[in-house]
Write an enzyme that holds these catalytic residues in place. Structure first.
Site, PDB file in Angstrom:
ATOM      1  N   ASP A  65       0.837  -1.193   0.000  1.00 57.47           N
ATOM      2  CA  ASP A  65       0.000   0.000   0.000  1.00 57.47           C
ATOM      3  C   ASP A  65       0.875   1.246   0.000  1.00 57.47           C
ATOM      4  O   ASP A  65       1.960   1.220   0.569  1.00 57.47           O
ATOM      5  CB  ASP A  65      -0.799   0.037   1.318  1.00 57.47           C
ATOM      6  CG  ASP A  65      -2.292  -0.083   1.110  1.00 57.47           C
ATOM      7  OD1 ASP A  65      -2.700  -0.416  -0.006  1.00 57.47           O
ATOM      8  OD2 ASP A  65      -3.031   0.148   2.074  1.00 57.47           O
ATOM      9  N   TYR A  67       2.064   4.841   1.528  1.00 58.21           N
ATOM     10  CA  TYR A  67       1.971   5.444   2.858  1.00 58.21           C
ATOM     11  C   TYR A  67       0.718   6.310   2.917  1.00 58.21           C
ATOM     12  O   TYR A  67       0.362   6.968   1.934  1.00 58.21           O
ATOM     13  CB  TYR A  67       3.205   6.304   3.129  1.00 58.21           C
ATOM     14  CG  TYR A  67       4.506   5.544   3.195  1.00 58.21           C
ATOM     15  CD1 TYR A  67       4.694   4.529   4.128  1.00 58.21           C
ATOM     16  CD2 TYR A  67       5.555   5.847   2.335  1.00 58.21           C
ATOM     17  CE1 TYR A  67       5.911   3.834   4.202  1.00 58.21           C
ATOM     18  CE2 TYR A  67       6.769   5.163   2.399  1.00 58.21           C
ATOM     19  CZ  TYR A  67       6.939   4.156   3.332  1.00 58.21           C
ATOM     20  OH  TYR A  67       8.125   3.473   3.400  1.00 58.21           O
ATOM     21  N   PHE A  78       7.821   1.968  -0.616  1.00 57.88           N
ATOM     22  CA  PHE A  78       8.801   2.196   0.450  1.00 57.88           C
ATOM     23  C   PHE A  78       9.435   3.593   0.417  1.00 57.88           C
ATOM     24  O   PHE A  78      10.155   3.965   1.341  1.00 57.88           O
ATOM     25  CB  PHE A  78       9.916   1.129   0.437  1.00 57.88           C
ATOM     26  CG  PHE A  78       9.423  -0.257   0.737  1.00 57.88           C
ATOM     27  CD1 PHE A  78       9.048  -0.613   2.022  1.00 57.88           C
ATOM     28  CD2 PHE A  78       9.313  -1.208  -0.272  1.00 57.88           C
ATOM     29  CE1 PHE A  78       8.576  -1.888   2.304  1.00 57.88           C
ATOM     30  CE2 PHE A  78       8.845  -2.496  -0.002  1.00 57.88           C
ATOM     31  CZ  PHE A  78       8.472  -2.837   1.294  1.00 57.88           C
ATOM     32  N   HIS A 187       9.736  -9.249   5.842  1.00 54.35           N
ATOM     33  CA  HIS A 187       9.459  -7.843   5.521  1.00 54.35           C
ATOM     34  C   HIS A 187      10.381  -6.942   6.352  1.00 54.35           C
ATOM     35  O   HIS A 187      10.740  -7.293   7.482  1.00 54.35           O
ATOM     36  CB  HIS A 187       7.987  -7.546   5.839  1.00 54.35           C
ATOM     37  CG  HIS A 187       7.480  -6.287   5.229  1.00 54.35           C
ATOM     38  ND1 HIS A 187       7.625  -5.062   5.840  1.00 54.35           N
ATOM     39  CD2 HIS A 187       6.829  -6.061   4.063  1.00 54.35           C
ATOM     40  CE1 HIS A 187       7.076  -4.132   5.077  1.00 54.35           C
ATOM     41  NE2 HIS A 187       6.597  -4.700   3.991  1.00 54.35           N
TER      42      HIS A 187
END
Length: 221
Positions: A65, A67, A78, A187
């Site tokens: 997704d 931010y 990221f 992750h």
């Protein structure tokens, strides 16, 4: 449907843009942006593609997704805009890079510098409502980005896919493992990293080792 995306991608994805689900997705996104604060800015929704032309793709990193905080999302997974504090996952990415390839921790969390070298920073869902993680999931974005992964797998060769965490690892089924390279790990989020599932994966040096074997230019992480 005319979608404002880099022409190199448009040539391969135009059939997807004509499908009913994508038209419904477009209507949903337009309505959301009119009624609510959403991220990233409209002009940045396809930034991952605009900064990394199709034929230049060497590495694919898959996020989930964008931010959902103010001024964070810039359309690359990221990544955050210049001057924005680094979110926890990005902090852990940079920490791993520092150890793995001995590169100093950077001031900016803007990963456009990676994208311009052939790293496609692809979120599975390209938009989100402010402060509501996952709010635009299951509206059609995943079908589109799965098609993107499948298209890369079919039409390119020797791409390195970095699949971090359970969600990204599920995308391995879309990738032809006889033509491409897949590296997996936990992750970079603190929850996973603190359990020993992220640090030490050496994905950045391993990626460059693969690119070197193929005679391709290395990524300056």
């Amino acid at each position: 449907m005319n979608v404002a995306i880099d022409p190199s991608w448009k040539a391969h994805l135009q059939p997807e843009f004509e499908k009913l689900y994508f038209q419904q997705l477009t209507n949903f996104v337009k309505q959301e942006y009119q009624q609510y604060t959403c991220y990233p800015k409209g002009k940045d929704i396809f930034a991952a593609f605009d900064h990394c032309p199709f034929q230049e793709v060497k590495v694919v990193i898959i996020g989930q997704d964008p931010y959902h905080g103010p001024n964070q999302a810039n359309g690359l997974c990221f990544s955050v805009k210049d001057g924005i504090p680094h979110p926890p996952s990005l902090v852990n990415i940079f920490k791993e890079i520092k150890v793995d390839v001995e590169k100093p921790y950077p001031k900016s969390g803007n990963l456009e510098r990676w994208a311009s070298q052939g790293v496609l920073l692809l979120n599975a869902t390209l938009t989100v409502r402010a402060h509501q993680a996952g709010s635009h999931q299951n509206k059609g974005w995943e079908q589109f980005t799965d098609s993107v992964i499948h298209t890369i797998s079919n039409k390119l060769e020797g791409v390195v896919f970095l699949l971090w965490g359970g969600f990204a690892k599920k995308k391995a089924s879309l990738i032809d493992k006889t033509k491409h390279h897949i590296l997996t790990s936990g992750h970079p989020s603190p929850l996973s990293a603190n359990r020993g599932l992220w640090f030490g994966n050496q994905h950045f040096s391993k990626t460059n080792a693969i690119l070197s074997q193929k005679g391709r230019q290395l990524i300056s992480w």
